[in-house]
Motif scaffolding. Structure first.
Motif, PDB file in Angstrom:
ATOM      1  N   ASN A 205       0.919  -1.192   0.024  1.00 30.77           N
ATOM      2  CA  ASN A 205       0.111   0.137  -0.048  1.00 30.77           C
ATOM      3  C   ASN A 205       0.795   1.168  -0.073  1.00 30.77           C
ATOM      4  O   ASN A 205       1.995   1.179   0.657  1.00 30.77           O
ATOM      5  N   TRP A 206       0.520   2.398  -0.586  1.00 32.37           N
ATOM      6  CA  TRP A 206       1.328   3.634  -0.615  1.00 32.37           C
ATOM      7  C   TRP A 206       1.500   4.251   0.821  1.00 32.37           C
ATOM      8  O   TRP A 206       2.585   4.581   0.731  1.00 32.37           O
ATOM      9  N   LYS A 207       0.781   3.829   1.745  1.00 33.10           N
ATOM     10  CA  LYS A 207       1.202   4.549   3.005  1.00 33.10           C
ATOM     11  C   LYS A 207       2.185   3.751   3.624  1.00 33.10           C
ATOM     12  O   LYS A 207       2.849   4.128   4.688  1.00 33.10           O
ATOM     13  N   GLY A 208       2.359   2.360   3.345  1.00 28.92           N
ATOM     14  CA  GLY A 208       3.388   1.553   3.866  1.00 28.92           C
ATOM     15  C   GLY A 208       4.781   2.231   3.274  1.00 28.92           C
ATOM     16  O   GLY A 208       5.865   2.187   3.770  1.00 28.92           O
ATOM     17  N   GLY A 209       4.622   2.715   2.008  1.00 28.79           N
ATOM     18  CA  GLY A 209       5.833   3.462   1.455  1.00 28.79           C
ATOM     19  C   GLY A 209       6.135   4.806   2.219  1.00 28.79           C
ATOM     20  O   GLY A 209       7.201   4.938   2.689  1.00 28.79           O
ATOM     21  N   VAL A 210       5.093   5.748   2.596  1.00 24.16           N
ATOM     22  CA  VAL A 210       5.061   6.771   3.238  1.00 24.16           C
ATOM     23  C   VAL A 210       5.802   6.379   4.608  1.00 24.16           C
ATOM     24  O   VAL A 210       6.793   7.322   5.122  1.00 24.16           O
ATOM     25  N   ASP A 211       5.204   5.344   5.419  1.00 20.21           N
ATOM     26  CA  ASP A 211       5.711   5.053   6.657  1.00 20.21           C
ATOM     27  C   ASP A 211       7.187   4.585   6.821  1.00 20.21           C
ATOM     28  O   ASP A 211       7.902   5.096   7.529  1.00 20.21           O
ATOM     29  N   ALA A 212       7.679   3.976   5.611  1.00 23.33           N
ATOM     30  CA  ALA A 212       9.210   3.553   5.609  1.00 23.33           C
ATOM     31  C   ALA A 212      10.053   4.645   5.453  1.00 23.33           C
ATOM     32  O   ALA A 212      11.037   4.803   6.023  1.00 23.33           O
ATOM     33  N   PHE A 213       9.478   5.585   4.767  1.00 24.40           N
ATOM     34  CA  PHE A 213      10.549   6.836   4.313  1.00 24.40           C
ATOM     35  C   PHE A 213      10.484   7.648   5.264  1.00 24.40           C
ATOM     36  O   PHE A 213      11.099   8.792   5.294  1.00 24.40           O
ATOM     37  N   ALA A 214       9.532   7.623   6.113  1.00 27.89           N
ATOM     38  CA  ALA A 214       9.348   8.735   7.147  1.00 27.89           C
ATOM     39  C   ALA A 214      10.011   8.327   8.615  1.00 27.89           C
ATOM     40  O   ALA A 214       9.784   9.132   9.514  1.00 27.89           O
ATOM     41  N   GLU A 215      10.796   7.396   8.638  1.00 27.30           N
ATOM     42  CA  GLU A 215      11.535   7.327   9.912  1.00 27.30           C
ATOM     43  C   GLU A 215      12.742   6.420   9.452  1.00 27.30           C
ATOM     44  O   GLU A 215      13.059   5.701   8.533  1.00 27.30           O
ATOM     45  N   ILE A 216      13.823   6.553  10.490  1.00 30.81           N
ATOM     46  CA  ILE A 216      15.043   5.791  10.150  1.00 30.81           C
ATOM     47  C   ILE A 216      15.246   4.761  11.335  1.00 30.81           C
ATOM     48  O   ILE A 216      16.463   4.448  11.624  1.00 30.81           O
ATOM     49  N   TYR A 217      14.399   4.434  12.074  1.00 31.96           N
ATOM     50  CA  TYR A 217      14.053   3.435  13.147  1.00 31.96           C
ATOM     51  C   TYR A 217      14.497   2.019  12.323  1.00 31.96           C
ATOM     52  O   TYR A 217      15.523   1.180  13.329  1.00 31.96           O
ATOM     53  N   HIS A 218      14.217   1.763  11.269  1.00 30.58           N
ATOM     54  CA  HIS A 218      14.723   0.499  10.733  1.00 30.58           C
ATOM     55  C   HIS A 218      15.985   0.413  10.014  1.00 30.58           C
ATOM     56  O   HIS A 218      16.293  -0.671   9.481  1.00 30.58           O
ATOM     57  N   LEU A 219      16.980   1.449   9.926  1.00 33.47           N
ATOM     58  CA  LEU A 219      17.913   1.434   9.160  1.00 33.47           C
ATOM     59  C   LEU A 219      18.966   0.190   9.657  1.00 33.47           C
ATOM     60  O   LEU A 219      19.580  -0.299   8.973  1.00 33.47           O
ATOM     61  N   HIS A 220      18.991   0.089  11.144  1.00 32.66           N
ATOM     62  CA  HIS A 220      19.846  -1.030  11.733  1.00 32.66           C
ATOM     63  C   HIS A 220      19.552  -2.374  11.278  1.00 32.66           C
ATOM     64  O   HIS A 220      20.470  -3.258  10.833  1.00 32.66           O
ATOM     65  N   ALA A 221      18.315  -2.587  10.862  1.00 33.90           N
ATOM     66  CA  ALA A 221      17.613  -3.938  10.651  1.00 33.90           C
ATOM     67  C   ALA A 221      17.717  -3.961   9.040  1.00 33.90           C
ATOM     68  O   ALA A 221      18.241  -5.091   8.677  1.00 33.90           O
ATOM     69  N   VAL A 222      17.296  -2.982   8.071  1.00 32.54           N
ATOM     70  CA  VAL A 222      17.093  -3.179   6.922  1.00 32.54           C
ATOM     71  C   VAL A 222      18.263  -2.841   6.121  1.00 32.54           C
ATOM     72  O   VAL A 222      18.722  -3.086   5.173  1.00 32.54           O
ATOM     73  N   HIS A 223      19.034  -1.886   6.488  1.00 36.21           N
ATOM     74  CA  HIS A 223      19.972  -1.092   5.904  1.00 36.21           C
ATOM     75  C   HIS A 223      21.241  -0.879   6.606  1.00 36.21           C
ATOM     76  O   HIS A 223      21.786   0.158   7.079  1.00 36.21           O
ATOM     77  N   PRO A 224      21.626  -2.046   7.418  1.00 34.73           N
ATOM     78  CA  PRO A 224      22.920  -2.152   8.045  1.00 34.73           C
ATOM     79  C   PRO A 224      24.206  -1.191   7.660  1.00 34.73           C
ATOM     80  O   PRO A 224      24.937  -0.894   8.414  1.00 34.73           O
ATOM     81  N   GLN A 225      24.238  -1.453   6.193  1.00 36.84           N
ATOM     82  CA  GLN A 225      25.386  -0.915   5.531  1.00 36.84           C
ATOM     83  C   GLN A 225      25.431   0.624   5.895  1.00 36.84           C
ATOM     84  O   GLN A 225      26.478   1.463   5.468  1.00 36.84           O
ATOM     85  N   GLN A 406      16.301  -2.797  -1.146  1.00 38.49           N
ATOM     86  CA  GLN A 406      16.236  -3.429   0.179  1.00 38.49           C
ATOM     87  C   GLN A 406      14.593  -3.169   0.736  1.00 38.49           C
ATOM     88  O   GLN A 406      13.764  -3.959   1.210  1.00 38.49           O
ATOM     89  N   ASP A 407      14.138  -1.747   0.349  1.00 38.38           N
ATOM     90  CA  ASP A 407      12.911  -1.474   0.914  1.00 38.38           C
ATOM     91  C   ASP A 407      11.920  -1.888  -0.215  1.00 38.38           C
ATOM     92  O   ASP A 407      11.012  -2.515   0.283  1.00 38.38           O
ATOM     93  N   SER A 408      12.085  -1.896  -1.513  1.00 39.42           N
ATOM     94  CA  SER A 408      11.168  -2.767  -2.345  1.00 39.42           C
ATOM     95  C   SER A 408      11.090  -4.162  -2.145  1.00 39.42           C
ATOM     96  O   SER A 408       9.956  -4.740  -2.103  1.00 39.42           O
ATOM     97  N   GLU A 409      12.047  -4.680  -1.442  1.00 40.08           N
ATOM     98  CA  GLU A 409      11.760  -6.221  -1.061  1.00 40.08           C
ATOM     99  C   GLU A 409      10.984  -6.756   0.261  1.00 40.08           C
ATOM    100  O   GLU A 409      10.339  -7.233   0.528  1.00 40.08           O
ATOM    101  N   LEU A 410      11.392  -5.411   1.075  1.00 41.23           N
ATOM    102  CA  LEU A 410      10.636  -5.784   2.339  1.00 41.23           C
ATOM    103  C   LEU A 410       9.361  -5.091   2.492  1.00 41.23           C
ATOM    104  O   LEU A 410       8.349  -5.835   3.251  1.00 41.23           O
ATOM    105  N   LEU A 411       8.817  -4.031   1.905  1.00 42.32           N
ATOM    106  CA  LEU A 411       7.409  -3.682   1.895  1.00 42.32           C
ATOM    107  C   LEU A 411       6.359  -4.802   1.772  1.00 42.32           C
ATOM    108  O   LEU A 411       5.341  -4.788   2.228  1.00 42.32           O
ATOM    109  N   PRO A 412       6.680  -5.311   0.581  1.00 42.52           N
ATOM    110  CA  PRO A 412       5.640  -6.569   0.438  1.00 42.52           C
ATOM    111  C   PRO A 412       5.338  -7.529   1.683  1.00 42.52           C
ATOM    112  O   PRO A 412       4.310  -8.038   1.887  1.00 42.52           O
ATOM    113  N   ILE A 413       6.407  -7.717   2.419  1.00 46.95           N
ATOM    114  CA  ILE A 413       6.181  -8.551   3.424  1.00 46.95           C
ATOM    115  C   ILE A 413       5.616  -7.863   4.755  1.00 46.95           C
ATOM    116  O   ILE A 413       4.852  -8.491   5.411  1.00 46.95           O
TER     117      ILE A 413
END
Length: 452
Positions: A205-225, A406-413
């Motif tokens: 859903n488009w709101k899932g995209g908004v949610d993912a891009f509006a925080e950096i709480y997930h960086l350590h888990a999804v984008h550790p690099q 990495q975001d595009s792979e995670l959001l469907p999950i």
């Protein structure tokens, strides 16, 4: 002394006004129902009560710079044409012929003297007025007495960006953007142009995209690099109308990263961007952010870049704005990222992620777009050619770069989990304050629509 200099007093030694916190907004602690992410009835109401009643970012002003330039903007079930008219104004029309409903333009961008319907060759000037009906003598006069011009929509420009609204009664764009408009104007997006434009369909859903891009709480888990060069400790500011921003400090490791001393390859890249030879840098990772700020300040003084309008953190960090409902803008002195999350016309389990990188060329040694944006060597930075939109469909590799892929792979999950009976709705931390702010505004507008 101009307005920007008054607003941003860099050399006084005072705290830069840009960094001042917005007045606190408490959006409560409620747990919203997860049906907003997948329910088709909710999506239909959302289209009518949110998208049809909001200002929507249609295109950068640089895409319609000259008379005759047009940009097609598709969102949900609608398509619009933004066009630079012969008298110099920017207007927008529904991309539909009033005769039989054919869309007028199919190209994303172009330049044209008038619009001609591909079905029966009716013609319209850039202002949307009908100028020719094919075989008019075959129509009864009472038929052509009906309005047969294009249907126009509200269209206004702010900070180098063109917005449209389907709501004829919506308030002025500048009034809604007022809390952040001077900040956006400081980046002079109106003198930038698109150097990369990619679009990809995602299974969420488009709101899932908004949610993912509006925080950096997930960086350590999804984008550790990213943890070696980006700090998790950020400033978040909220304003009425669903507006927000977040500072993302660059050139210093996250506290989650093990090595806080060494100048790692990620930070070395940022030093190089600022004109500092990493091999000759004798400081620690804790000192690199300040060194980059100083180097950019010196470069500005030498080249006349006008960076006195920026605070120290603006020189080194990403400042990310959310514009309700579906836009985020990552701002940097040299370039900006535009992110749009476009709802699918009928399926709440899909959206289109549209992203542009905009850049302002300066012919000077060392000046460039941030290397971390991942631009290839074949990208034309001169602005002489506008790149085509590269669109990858659902199921195709998006090829957006490591982090975005990495975001595009995670959001469907995440989307699949949002539909589970075991998920009762999101529980947001204070690190996710921008998400709660966005959904509070969404709910406010949905409720206002229900009350009408």
């Amino acid at each position: 002394m101009n307005l920007l200099t008054n607003l941003w007093k860099i050399h006084t030694g005072q705290q830069h006004a840009f960094n001042d916190h917005a007045p606190e907004i408490d959006n409560g602690t409620a747990r919203p129902s997860p049906d907003r992410y997948h329910d088709r009835a909710f999506a239909r109401r959302e289209w009518e009560q949110v998208f049809a009643k909001s200002w929507l970012l249609a295109c950068p002003l640089s895409d319609v710079r000259e008379p005759g330039d047009f940009a097609k903007f598709d969102i949900g079930p609608e398509s619009f044409i933004v066009v630079h008219t012969d008298d110099g104004t920017i207007k927008a029309h529904y991309n539909v012929c009033p005769h039989r409903g054919s869309q007028l333009v199919r190209d994303d961008l172009g330049s044209i003297g008038q619009f001609t319907c591909p079905f029966h060759s009716w013609k319209f000037d850039l202002d949307g007025h009908n100028v020719e009906v094919t075989d008019p003598e075959t129509f009864r006069p009472e038929v052509l007495c009906h309005d047969h011009d294009l249907t126009s929509v509200r269209c206004e420009v702010a900070a180098g960006l063109v917005f449209i609204s389907m709501d004829p009664d919506i308030g002025p764009l500048a009034d809604w953007l007022a809390p952040v408009l001077p900040q956006l104007e400081a980046y002079q997006i109106d003198s930038m142009y698109v150097i990369q434009h990619r679009r990809s369909d995602w299974g969420a859903n488009w709101k899932g995209g908004v949610d993912a891009f509006a925080e950096i709480y997930h960086l350590h888990a999804v984008h550790p690099q990213t943890q070696c060069l980006m700090d998790d400790r950020t400033q978040i500011d909220l304003w009425p109308g669903g507006l927000s921003r977040q500072f993302v400090p660059f050139a210093q490791p996250s506290p989650r990263f093990g090595d806080q001393e060494s100048v790692n390859p990620g930070i070395a890249m940022l030093l190089q961007d600022a004109g500092i030879d990493p091999a000759g840098f004798s400081g620690t990772a804790a000192e690199t952010r300040r060194a980059i700020q100083n180097a950019k300040r010196e470069r500005s003084d030498a080249l006349g870049l006008g960076y006195e309008r920026f605070s120290e953190s603006q020189l080194s960090d990403s400042v990310v704005y959310s514009l309700f409902p579906n836009v985020q803008i990552g701002c940097h002195p040299e370039a900006v990222f535009l992110h749009r999350f476009l709802p699918h016309p009928s399926d709440p389990d899909q959206f289109t992620y549209d992203t542009c990188i905009m850049y302002r060329h300066v012919d000077a040694p060392g000046y460039c777009a941030p290397a971390w944006m991942g631009l290839g060597e074949d990208v034309d930075l001169s602005g002489e050619t506008r790149p085509d939109v590269v669109h990858t469909r659902l199921g195709e590799p998006p090829c957006l770069g490591e982090v975005l892929d990495q975001d595009s792979e995670l959001l469907p999950i995440v989307q699949a989990g949002a539909k589970s009976r075991g998920f009762k709705g999101p529980l947001w931390s204070e690190q996710e304050a921008r998400l709660r702010h966005f959904h509070t505004e969404l709910d406010r507008r949905m409720a206002a629509g229900d009350a009408r």
